[in-house]
Scaffold this motif. Structure first.
Motif, mmCIF file in Angstrom:
data_model
loop_
_atom_site.group_PDB
_atom_site.id
_atom_site.type_symbol
_atom_site.label_atom_id
_atom_site.label_comp_id
_atom_site.label_asym_id
_atom_site.label_seq_id
_atom_site.Cartn_x
_atom_site.Cartn_y
_atom_site.Cartn_z
ATOM 1 N N SER A 77 0.819 -1.223 0.000
ATOM 2 C CA SER A 77 0.000 0.000 0.000
ATOM 3 C C SER A 77 0.850 1.270 0.000
ATOM 4 N N LEU A 78 1.898 1.267 0.815
ATOM 5 C CA LEU A 78 2.736 2.474 0.872
ATOM 6 C C LEU A 78 3.387 2.733 -0.485
ATOM 7 N N ALA A 79 3.917 1.669 -1.088
ATOM 8 C CA ALA A 79 4.563 1.829 -2.400
ATOM 9 C C ALA A 79 3.546 2.369 -3.406
ATOM 10 N N LEU A 118 -6.979 3.352 3.787
ATOM 11 C CA LEU A 118 -5.946 2.342 4.097
ATOM 12 C C LEU A 118 -5.447 2.507 5.533
ATOM 13 N N PHE A 119 -5.350 3.754 5.973
ATOM 14 C CA PHE A 119 -4.921 4.014 7.354
ATOM 15 C C PHE A 119 -5.963 3.478 8.343
ATOM 16 N N ARG A 120 -7.230 3.797 8.066
ATOM 17 C CA ARG A 120 -8.291 3.360 8.990
ATOM 18 C C ARG A 120 -8.413 1.843 9.026
ATOM 19 N N SER A 121 -8.021 1.184 7.925
ATOM 20 C CA SER A 121 -8.100 -0.282 7.957
ATOM 21 C C SER A 121 -6.761 -0.921 8.326
ATOM 22 N N ASN A 122 -5.859 -0.108 8.881
ATOM 23 C CA ASN A 122 -4.552 -0.613 9.353
ATOM 24 C C ASN A 122 -3.679 -1.206 8.252
ATOM 25 N N LEU A 123 -3.916 -0.808 7.026
ATOM 26 C CA LEU A 123 -3.063 -1.301 5.938
ATOM 27 C C LEU A 123 -1.920 -0.328 5.681
ATOM 28 N N LEU A 124 -2.080 0.895 6.156
ATOM 29 C CA LEU A 124 -0.962 1.843 6.246
ATOM 30 C C LEU A 124 -0.790 2.130 7.733
ATOM 31 N N GLU A 126 0.571 4.278 11.119
ATOM 32 C CA GLU A 126 0.434 5.700 11.437
ATOM 33 C C GLU A 126 1.612 6.500 10.865
ATOM 34 N N VAL A 127 2.822 5.973 11.026
ATOM 35 C CA VAL A 127 3.986 6.738 10.550
ATOM 36 C C VAL A 127 4.002 6.798 9.017
ATOM 37 N N GLU A 128 3.569 5.735 8.349
ATOM 38 C CA GLU A 128 3.498 5.767 6.877
ATOM 39 C C GLU A 128 2.497 6.831 6.428
ATOM 40 N N THR A 129 1.374 6.905 7.131
ATOM 41 C CA THR A 129 0.346 7.887 6.776
ATOM 42 C C THR A 129 0.851 9.309 7.024
ATOM 43 N N ILE A 130 1.572 9.485 8.132
ATOM 44 C CA ILE A 130 2.108 10.818 8.439
ATOM 45 C C ILE A 130 3.075 11.269 7.337
#
Ligand code: DCP
Length: 231
Positions: A77-79, A118-124, A126-130
């Motif tokens: 997801s991050l990529a 993706l953040f809310r579903s824990n696939l990203l 917290e630090v990746e989202t930030i």
């Protein structure tokens, strides 16, 4: 000597160049954005910016990152969202010589709908989202990322699902109703002004459960009632 106010991203716009009126078309996966944009391909005063999804499916000509993300969202997801952000930025920056620029999606829905989901579903994490968010906030301060109008193609998630099944894009066979429902809710909250995310432009909401011709008719009706200049 007056310095010309050049965009720091050297995207080709200066204070003396007229910025095109920029329209972003938004809506859930399968809402009909590509079909909607095809209506305007023949207009001489408009440039349609092709959707970057083809690039997400062929990174370096070798990696179908979209498919990899659906197969293993925790890993990719991050990529994918990093690459989405880059390709969207390139679309925002793409200089055009016409009065109107029509884009499929924008940096805004990538951040406010996809990354958020993706953040809310824990696939990203917290630090990746930030980190994605800090990039996003930095990028949208530049003039190239200004959008003048957002067209929201509102669809019931079940209708979007039917269309996704019909087109059968590689990787999308794992898109679930839950995924479409959460993306739908994020779009709805954002367009209704109920989310914590700002709406960066005027917006028009179209009923995109309808046939493509009727969606086009409703948009033309909207344009007739608003002054966009340029005819
Ligand atoms: N996607 C993603 N993250 C984003 C944007 C899109 O994971 N920030 C995914 C969702 C889809 C694919 O990319 O699997 C393409 O989505 P779009 O909604 O951008 O494009 P469509 O082709 O689905 O739009 P439409 O059917 O409305 O023409």
């Amino acid at each position: 000597v007056l310095m010309e106010n050049v965009c720091p991203n050297s995207c080709g716009w200066t204070s003396r160049t007229k910025r095109p009126l920029t329209i972003a078309v938004e809506g859930n996966i399968g809402s009909g954005k590509t079909t909607f944009l095809r209506n305007f391909e023949h207009l001489k005063n408009s440039t349609i910016i092709p959707e970057p999804v083809a690039r997400w499916c062929s990174v370096d000509g070798r990696f179908n990152l979209l498919q990899k993300m659906y197969e293993n969202p925790r890993k990719y997801s991050l990529a994918l969202q990093t690459y989405v952000q880059l390709t969207m930025l390139q679309n925002h920056r793409a200089p055009v010589s016409t009065d109107f620029k029509l884009m499929e999606r924008s940096l805004y829905s990538a951040r406010y709908c996809f990354v958020e989901n993706l953040f809310r579903s824990n696939l990203l994490s917290e630090v990746e989202t930030i980190i994605l968010d800090e990039w996003f906030e930095h990028l949208i301060t530049t003039e190239c990322c200004v959008v003048d109008l957002i067209v929201y193609l509102r669809t019931d998630p079940a209708v979007a699902m039917d269309r996704i099944k019909k087109r059968n894009r590689d990787g999308e066979n794992t898109v679930s109703m839950d995924y479409l429902n959460s993306l739908h809710d994020l779009h709805e909250e954002w367009f209704a002004g109920r989310s914590s995310f700002p709406m960066p432009a005027n917006c028009v909401v179209l009923d995109a459960n309808q046939d493509a011709d009727l969606v086009k008719r409703d948009f033309i009706e909207y344009v007739k009632n608003h002054d966009f200049g340029g005819g």
